[in-house]
Design a protein around this motif. Structure first.
Motif, PDB file in Angstrom:
ATOM      1  N   GLY A  38      87.197 114.328 -50.894  1.00 55.02           N
ATOM      2  CA  GLY A  38      86.217 113.346 -51.356  1.00 55.02           C
ATOM      3  C   GLY A  38      86.740 111.934 -51.122  1.00 55.02           C
ATOM      4  N   GLU A  39      85.845 110.963 -51.187  1.00 55.22           N
ATOM      5  CA  GLU A  39      86.242 109.560 -51.004  1.00 55.22           C
ATOM      6  C   GLU A  39      87.376 109.191 -51.966  1.00 55.22           C
ATOM      7  OE1 GLU A  39      83.138 106.664 -51.662  1.00 55.22           O
ATOM      8  OE2 GLU A  39      84.515 104.990 -51.355  1.00 55.22           O
ATOM      9  N   GLY A  40      88.379 108.544 -51.437  1.00 52.24           N
ATOM     10  CA  GLY A  40      89.486 108.094 -52.281  1.00 52.24           C
ATOM     11  C   GLY A  40      90.619 109.102 -52.379  1.00 52.24           C
ATOM     12  N   THR A  41      90.495 110.241 -51.665  1.00 52.16           N
ATOM     13  CA  THR A  41      91.580 111.227 -51.715  1.00 52.16           C
ATOM     14  C   THR A  41      92.870 110.631 -51.155  1.00 52.16           C
ATOM     15  OG1 THR A  41      90.018 113.074 -51.581  1.00 52.16           O
ATOM     16  CG2 THR A  41      92.294 113.539 -50.998  1.00 52.16           C
ATOM     17  N   HIS A  64      78.711 118.382 -48.649  1.00 52.14           N
ATOM     18  CA  HIS A  64      78.288 117.321 -49.575  1.00 52.14           C
ATOM     19  C   HIS A  64      79.361 116.229 -49.679  1.00 52.14           C
ATOM     20  CE1 HIS A  64      75.135 120.126 -51.602  1.00 52.14           C
ATOM     21  NE2 HIS A  64      74.672 119.546 -50.508  1.00 52.14           N
ATOM     22  N   GLY A  65      78.853 114.984 -49.803  1.00 55.62           N
ATOM     23  CA  GLY A  65      79.712 113.811 -49.724  1.00 55.62           C
ATOM     24  C   GLY A  65      80.895 113.806 -50.680  1.00 55.62           C
ATOM     25  N   ASP A  66      80.710 114.310 -51.900  1.00 56.14           N
ATOM     26  CA  ASP A  66      81.818 114.254 -52.860  1.00 56.14           C
ATOM     27  C   ASP A  66      82.954 115.213 -52.475  1.00 56.14           C
ATOM     28  OD1 ASP A  66      79.898 116.262 -53.571  1.00 56.14           O
ATOM     29  OD2 ASP A  66      80.712 116.404 -55.590  1.00 56.14           O
TER      30      ASP A  66
ATOM     31  N   PHE B 103      73.804 110.742 -43.341  1.00 58.18           N
ATOM     32  CA  PHE B 103      72.791 111.306 -44.235  1.00 58.18           C
ATOM     33  C   PHE B 103      72.391 112.707 -43.758  1.00 58.18           C
ATOM     34  CE2 PHE B 103      71.173 106.712 -45.051  1.00 58.18           C
ATOM     35  CZ  PHE B 103      72.235 106.503 -45.919  1.00 58.18           C
ATOM     36  N   GLU B 104      72.240 112.838 -42.440  1.00 58.95           N
ATOM     37  CA  GLU B 104      71.799 114.126 -41.922  1.00 58.95           C
ATOM     38  C   GLU B 104      72.900 115.190 -42.068  1.00 58.95           C
ATOM     39  OE1 GLU B 104      70.036 114.106 -38.032  1.00 58.95           O
ATOM     40  OE2 GLU B 104      70.068 116.307 -37.980  1.00 58.95           O
ATOM     41  N   ALA B 105      74.100 114.855 -41.624  1.00 58.34           N
ATOM     42  CA  ALA B 105      75.176 115.858 -41.629  1.00 58.34           C
ATOM     43  C   ALA B 105      75.564 116.265 -43.044  1.00 58.34           C
ATOM     44  CB  ALA B 105      76.400 115.328 -40.883  1.00 58.34           C
ATOM     45  N   THR B 106      75.454 115.348 -43.998  1.00 64.24           N
ATOM     46  CA  THR B 106      75.937 115.660 -45.344  1.00 64.24           C
ATOM     47  C   THR B 106      74.782 115.849 -46.341  1.00 64.24           C
ATOM     48  OG1 THR B 106      76.188 113.344 -46.060  1.00 64.24           O
ATOM     49  CG2 THR B 106      78.037 114.315 -44.867  1.00 64.24           C
ATOM     50  N   GLN B 107      73.584 115.996 -45.802  1.00 64.60           N
ATOM     51  CA  GLN B 107      72.405 116.315 -46.613  1.00 64.60           C
ATOM     52  C   GLN B 107      72.202 115.345 -47.770  1.00 64.60           C
ATOM     53  OE1 GLN B 107      72.632 120.510 -47.610  1.00 64.60           O
ATOM     54  NE2 GLN B 107      72.994 121.108 -45.497  1.00 64.60           N
TER      55      GLN B 107
END
Lengths: 319, 319
Positions: A38-41, A64-66, B103-107
Motif C-alpha cells: 500500500g502507499e507509504g510502505t 485495490h489501491g490500499d 482507475f481502470e487497473a485498480t478498479q
C-alpha cells in the motif's frame, strides 16, 4: 521465519496504521518477501532494518489501491538505492498493466529487471529457501492468498538406511547430507531418501481481502500461522453492508474448525479506535474472535514483529 | 495566505522528509491548494488540520514519481472521506493518462468529478479567492511553476472619483464596494475603477524541478515569495552530474537579481543530513544561498508553516 507488519489498516491510512503491507523474513540471512505494498510502505521500511537490496519478491494479493499504490515508489527507491538484482513480482495481471502504464507516464526506467509471475494462474514459485503457493479467495476483485513453506529444513542422515544400502561412511554420506544426489553401485540415489528432517517445515499463509475464509482449508494444511483480514466485527459488517470482507468471528470460526494453532488478524476498518475504552475499539475485534477460537490469537499492529521458530512455536518479538 | 510544507526531500523519502508536496491555504476560510503530491502526502495531511473536503485543487509540477505517486491514494481517500465536490487538477497531460490507467487497473471509481486543466497549455485558472498562472521551466520532463495571486483584495471606495462622477452616496456606492458593476446615467461603470486596494495582492510562486531559475523573472514580478528547489550545493551538483536540477547558489543568485524579498528553498537531496555538523549538512545549502542573497531565506522542513500577511510580510509560524 519472521513476520513484520508494515501496515494494518483497511482502505485508508490512519495516524497509527498504514495501509496493507507485511514483510516475511527468512530465518537465515537478510532475504525477505513483501506481501502487499500500500502507499507509504517504503516509508515504513525506512523505520526497520529491512533493505530493498535483499528483497526477494513482492507479492500482491489484489489490485485495490490500499494493497498496491506503494509499488511504483518502492521500485523507484530500490533503483535509487542502487539495486541491480532482478526482482520477482507475483501479482494479478492488472498490476503488470498498471506498472507498465506508470513507467511510461512518469518516465521511470528501472536499472533492474522485473520478473512477473501472474497470480491468476495460481502459480507455485520456488525461491532458494522458500516455496510459495497461490490460492484463490473471494472478493470484489480477484484476490489471492500466498502460502510460504520453508525449503531445506535442517536434516540428519538416516544412518540405518545408509548402512542397509551398504553405502560406506565418507564423501558419499557428506554429499547426501548436503542435498546432492549420488551414483552408487550403478544406481542413482536421491539425497532426500536418506535424510530425516529435524522439524516440520515452517509454513505461513498470508491472505488478501476475502469474504470466504473456508476457501483456505487446503491452503492451511500443515500451516502453523494464518494471517487474515478481519475488517469488521459481525455487527459492523452488517451495518457497513460492505461485501467482500470478513468479520472477526467468521475468520476465527474457520481457524477453530481446522484447529489452526496461530491466527493473526489484520486489515482493520479505521472505525476501530486504538483506545480499548473507545467504541468501537480494536478490542471488540479481539473479543469477538476469542469467543470462538481456542488457538493463539494476535491482532497485528504496525511494526509488530513475530517469529516462527524451528519447532513451530510462534510468538511476538518484544523489545 | 499560508504555506505548509508536507514534503521537502528530492527523489526518495527519508526518515525526516517526505517527497514533494506543499499546501497553500487561503487567508480566509478552510480552502487550500496542494502543489505536488508525492507518495505519502495523504499520510502527512493526517497530521495537519487540512481537510480533503476543503481542497480546491491539486497542481502537479511534472510527471516524475516523487511529485505525483501520492495522487491515486489521495483521491481514493478523499472519496472514502465522503467528498462529493468536483476537484480541479492542474497537471501535465501525462498525469491524466496515468490516472485514467490507474482507475481502470485498480478498479477505482470516484464519487466526485475531476476537472483536468492541462498545464502544457500554460493556463490561467481562476478560483474564488485565488488566480493561478502557469509558467514553463526547464527539466528532464516538462515542468511548471504555479503563481498564486490573491483576488478580491480588501478595498476602500474612491470617494473623490465617485463625487466627481456625481454618483450619489447610497446603494450604488454599496454595490461598487461589493465588487458589482453598475448602470448610472446611461453608462456602465466598473466596480474596480472606483476602488482603492488597501494592500498589494499577495503573490506566491511555487516552482517544480528546474535548472534555469532565470525563466521565472516574469513569473516573479510583484511576488513576495518564491518556493524553489535547491537539490544540491554547487560542488555536489557537479559531483552528482545530475542534470535538470538547481543548486543553492544558482537559485539565490536569481532571487538576488530580481530583488525578491523572500526565498524558500526545498527539494533537498537526501545526501544532506539534518545534523548541522554532518557532512554534507543541510546547513551547507543555507550557507551557499546566503553568500549571494540578501533577502529573507528559508529552508523548508516537513510541517514547516509560513504566513504571508496583508502587508506582504512573510514569516514562519511558530508554536
Amino acid at each position: 521465519m519472521n513476520l513484520l507488519f508494515l501496515g494494518t489498516s483497511a482502505g485508508v491510512p490512519t495516524k497509527s496504521r498504514n495501509v496493507a503491507g507485511v514483510a516475511l523474513r527468512e530465518s537465515k540471512g537478510k532475504g525477505w518477501y513483501l506481501i502487499d505494498c500500500g502507499e507509504g510502505t517504503q516509508h515504513q521500511v525506512l523505520h526497520t532494518k529491512l533493505s530493498l537490496n535483499s528483497l526477494n519478491a513482492i507479492l500482491i494479493t489484489h489490485v485495490h489501491g490500499d494493497h498496491c499504490y506503494g509499488l511504483p515508489g518502492m521500485l523507484a527507491s530500490a533503483a535509487m538505492n542502487g539495486r541491480t538484482e532482478p526482482l520477482t513480482i507475483v501479482a494479478p495481471a492488472g498490476i503488470k498493466t498498471w506498472l507498465d502504464a506508470t513507467f511510461e507516464a512518469t518516465q521511470l526506467s528501472l536499472p533492474f529487471a522485473l520478473e512477473f509471475v501472474d497470480s491468476d494462474d495460481l502459480p507455485s514459485v520456488e525461491f532458494e529457501r522458500i516455496s510459495v503457493a497461490t490460492h484463490r479467495l473471494s472478493h470484489r476483485a480477484m484476490s489471492y492468498a500466498y502460502g510460504f513453506t520453508e525449503r531445506k529444513v535442517e536434516a540428519a542422515l538416516d544412518v540405518g538406511k545408509l548402512t542397509q544400502k551398504g553405502i560406506p561412511r565418507g564423501p558419499l554420506w557428506g554429499q547426501l547430507k548436503q542435498g546432492m544426489d549420488i551414483e552408487f553401485a550403478g544406481e542413482r540415489l536421491k539425497s532426500r531418501d536418506f535424510l530425516i528432517s529435524k522439524h516440520k517445515p515452517r509454513k505461513v499463509v498470508i491472505a488478501g481481502d476475502n469474504d470466504q475464509p473456508d476457501l483456505l482449508s487446503e491452503a492451511c494444511a500443515e500451516a502453523q500461522v494464518l494471517v487474515h483480514e478481519a475488517t469488521y466485527t459481525e455487527a459492523m459488517a452488517e451495518k457497513a453492508g460492505d461485501f467482500g470482507h470478513s468479520y472477526a468471528k467468521q475468520v476465527a470460526t474457520f481457524a477453530e474448525s481446522i484447529q489452526l494453532p496461530n491466527l493473526v488478524l489484520t486489515h482493520f476498518s479505521p472505525r476501530y479506535q486504538p483506545n480499548p475504552h473507545a467504541s468501537p475499539s480494536i478490542e471488540d475485534i479481539r473479543t469477538e474472535a476469542q469467543s470462538v477460537y481456542s488457538g493463539s490469537l494476535y491482532l497485528a499492529r504496525d511494526f509488530g514483529e513475530y517469529t516462527l521458530d524451528k519447532s513451530g512455536h510462534f510468538s511476538e518479538v518484544t523489545g
